[in-house]
Scaffold this active site. Sequence first.
Site, PDB file in Angstrom:
ATOM      1  N   ILE A 299      -3.533  -0.608   0.250  1.00 37.58           N
ATOM      2  CA  ILE A 299      -3.718  -0.350   1.679  1.00 37.58           C
ATOM      3  C   ILE A 299      -2.683   0.658   2.174  1.00 37.58           C
ATOM      4  O   ILE A 299      -1.572   0.743   1.648  1.00 37.58           O
ATOM      5  CB  ILE A 299      -3.662  -1.652   2.513  1.00 37.58           C
ATOM      6  CG1 ILE A 299      -2.265  -2.275   2.494  1.00 37.58           C
ATOM      7  CG2 ILE A 299      -4.699  -2.654   2.028  1.00 37.58           C
ATOM      8  CD1 ILE A 299      -2.115  -3.406   3.490  1.00 37.58           C
ATOM      9  N   CYS A 300      -3.067   1.424   3.180  1.00 41.37           N
ATOM     10  CA  CYS A 300      -2.201   2.473   3.719  1.00 41.37           C
ATOM     11  C   CYS A 300      -1.201   1.849   4.683  1.00 41.37           C
ATOM     12  O   CYS A 300      -1.573   1.283   5.704  1.00 41.37           O
ATOM     13  CB  CYS A 300      -3.040   3.530   4.431  1.00 41.37           C
ATOM     14  SG  CYS A 300      -2.059   4.856   5.118  1.00 41.37           S
TER      15      CYS A 300
END
Lengths: 174, 427
Positions: free
Chosen positions: A118-119
Amino acid sequence: MEGWDPNTKSTLTKIPLLGTKAGPRDGAAWTQRLKEEYKALIAYTQMNKSNDNDWFRISAANPEGTRWTGKCWYVHNLLKYEFDLQFDIPVTYPSTAPELELPQLDGKTQKMYRGGKICLTVHFKPLWAKNCPRFGIAHALCLGLAPWLAAEVPILVDSGMIKHKDDATTSTES
Amino acid sequence: MEVELKQLMADLQSLNQSLPDPSLHASLLKIQSRVEHLASLAKSEPVRRSKVKDMSAEVVDSNPYSRLMALQRMGIVENYERIREFSVAIVGIGGVGSVAAEMLTRCGIGRLLLYDYDKVELANMNRLFFRPDQVGMTKTDAAVQTLSDINPDVLLESYTLNITTVEGFETFMSSLKNKSFCTSKQGSGVDLVLSCVDNYEARMAVNQACNELSQTWLESGVSEDAVSGHIQLLIPGETACFACAPPLVVASGVDERTLKREGVCAASLPTTMGVVAGLLVQNTLKFLLGFGQVSPYLGYNSLKDFFPTMQMKPNPQCSNFACLERQKEYILAKPARDAAVKAKLEAEAPSTEEGPLHIDNEWNISVVDDCELDVSSAKSSDILPEGLTHELPVADDFRNIPTSEAPTTDNEDLEELRRQLEAINSK
């Protein structure tokens, strides 16, 4: 911490901070760090349960405590969406945060790097850097993963990218 | 293709035999010979050049190194052929790393070590090097395929692994230490490490390895909005390490609020990446072959075509233990370094008899060399030149902040804690 909702803030302050700056290559110091990680995770999980906000399960997948696997879930429109959660403890931990992965969502959202990482760049990495080495896995879940799920799951559901499983298989949680 | 051509030949043959009019035979034969020619073309393998034993400076079409050896004739490089003795490790074979690998391969570098764990995707095709027919291959395999075709003289080693994991890091370290290519080499088994990765975690892992091995490396990066980039030279103990200060980024130079960040994590352009790869390899060549000056830090702002530069001293309070060790060694080696510089100066400017300027020195006045600042007074990177900013904040000094959770020597058992978490998890 400006811009964070008061709930997250008050939860965060109750997660025990860690004191040992050690990574997986640091021998005895890593064992000490691992103990602190467990204490923080236990406290955070207990807190979530007592606040009726239980939202993840995580446990070490190897004896060295360098790989972690589990589940996390998010409720949207009264339906529960559950995902596998996994991550490795990087060699440079805790200078760098663990890269949290949701492999089932790989390729379904742009706010993700390859492999389902995930960013976290904008909302979480600066906080982690500032609070090194006091933040641990529990803090990464609270400040990294929780807000990501809250922002992304509704979009994924509304755009039809993810579908809800049958009620029968998801309502087993007691 | 081959089968079809054969079929065509057979058809022509039978047509030839069944034709009543002999006047058509000549043109039919012509067609037959053309098909034969096509068949031989289809059979022939694509041309592969053979290995070259010695680099020649001879200017002929068939010499792959003539234009490189010309650097020597023009006085730019003293001994170009030395390039075959050098090993370079490239970490990250993406938009920058793959292009850097191709450049070094074409320059005839001795040995390249390639590290990546990703696969080639169609989404990579906006950048250079990889081809659509390589989609699905690991980037390391695809790179070896292309590079060994371009220049078979280069020894290629590929490692498909993630250097930030514990196992990946161990393999990374031992591959850097392997000296089988050039047994006489001092230090590690490579001459330079190029970091061409796209994230902070991997850069910190390269930093850790290079600090531990006292290995000089060049870091490179392109911003997530694809309009700026940088390269940085890191010599453990001598220059700031990657953990000495928060990473520097080139400010975009336009109002940050006008940049849209929502929705996308990374953009990329073949141009920016090509420019950064070019700057990176140019400095690699300068470093290895000893010509020109290697930039300590060089930024690239493509929106304004602005190239900020700066120099960074190591941070005496760096959080990286290996960095502090290297700093200590560097300070201890100062007399030897000074002597070497002096000897070199004396060798260059021979015998101008220099007696003492003054016979007596009542006040013990001496001239102190100020080109190398005492580390204790050296400021590290607080003041940045125009056009550069820090990417992350500095960690608060946790030792000075009282925490409720003092790291007590607790005698709790790790297994016990693990059981406790499992118990809560299963409730």
